[in-house]
Write a protein that holds these residues in place. Structure first.
Motif: not given
Ligand SMILES: N[C@@H]1[C@@H](O)[C@H](O)[C@@H](COP(=O)(O)O)O[C@@H]1O
Length: 260
Positions: A37-38, A137, A131-132, A66, A164, A140, A166, A202
């Protein structure tokens, strides 16, 4: 490492500007893309610039970070499908210009090697957005990942699978256990890295990334060794940064001509 604390729409604008400046200078640039989403607000801003201002991706190539192992080709959560839906099918990339590791290959190890080769043959990634994870991580590369790793198969942590779920109707059992991911050394070869993080979940990962010791326990910390990283965070993701006041004053004094 430049850390910018700002509202999410400002962060998206800054990241989109970096992409636009690169593409106006080098239309055939190699872009590193990420799911999650980031980066979504960045992709929306790039689509807007494509539609309203003629920003073109027609000569660019792109590599995903990834991919899940084993998701059927048409599965909506297969990362190649996710990035098409979220970004690349909304602009004018040429057919075949967007690649990801092949999570359906019979020989996964060979697929990882050929993905590394494809990135190298393209000349390497010019600008990588990412993102993070809440556990630190990147791509991945879960905690414990080799700081010198290349593209390879990894087992996802229960934390990442829960985070994840969701995207899989809330059912953690539907989240694959394995993935293929660019390694930390692969990511480090990108010439410019823009990392976007928003939200309180985050905050620990961002604190470690920026201020923690470099450690495989927080894989993102390897970015402290990269010469050109932009960390774009909102107030919530910045809430554990000891140097937040310094980063705010640095951004307030940032020269108007200076991009990321
Ligand atoms: N493999 C992806 C990462 O590339 C992403 O950075 C991370 C954070 O996702 P989000 O941006 O949705 O918080 O999770 C996923 O597991």
């Amino acid at each position: 490492m430049e850390v910018i604390i700002a509202k999410p729409d400002e962060l998206a604008r800054l990241a989109a500007c970096a992409y636009e400046q690169l593409l106006r200078r080098r239309p055939d640039a190699v872009l590193g893309l990420a799911t999650g989403s980031s980066p979504l607000a960045v992709y929306d801003e790039l689509v807007r610039r494509h539609t309203d201002e003629g920003l073109s991706f027609a000569q660019a190539r792109a590599f995903n970070l990834d991919e899940y192992v084993g998701l059927p080709a048409e599965h909506p959560q297969r990362y190649l499908n996710v990035i098409r839906h979220d970004f690349t099918d909304r602009v004018d990339f040429a057919p075949g210009a967007v690649q990801g590791p092949d999570g359906l290959a019979d020989d996964l190890a060979a697929a990882c090697t050929s993905y590394e080769d494809a990135i190298a043959a393209a000349g390497g990634v010019d600008l990588q957005i990412m993102g993070i994870g809440t556990d630190g991580h990147i791509a991945f590369n879960e905690p414990g990942s080799s700081l010198a790793s290349s593209t390879r198969i990894k087992t996802l942590t229960e934390q990442t699978r829960a985070d994840n779920a969701r995207f899989f109707g809330g059912d953690v059992d539907k989240v694959p256990q394995h993935c293929l991911t660019q390694g930390l050394a692969t990511v480090m070869r990108a010439r410019h890295i823009v990392l976007v993080a928003t939200g309180r979940s985050k905050a620990d990962a961002i604190h470690q990334l920026v201020e923690g010791p470099v450690s495989a326990m927080w894989p993102g910390t390897i970015l402290q060794h990269h010469p050109h990283v932009s960390v774009l965070v909102d107030t919530a993701a910045a809430s554990r940064l000891q140097l937040a006041d310094y980063f705010r004053s640095t951004y307030a004094a940032k020269p108007a001509w200076q991009g990321l």
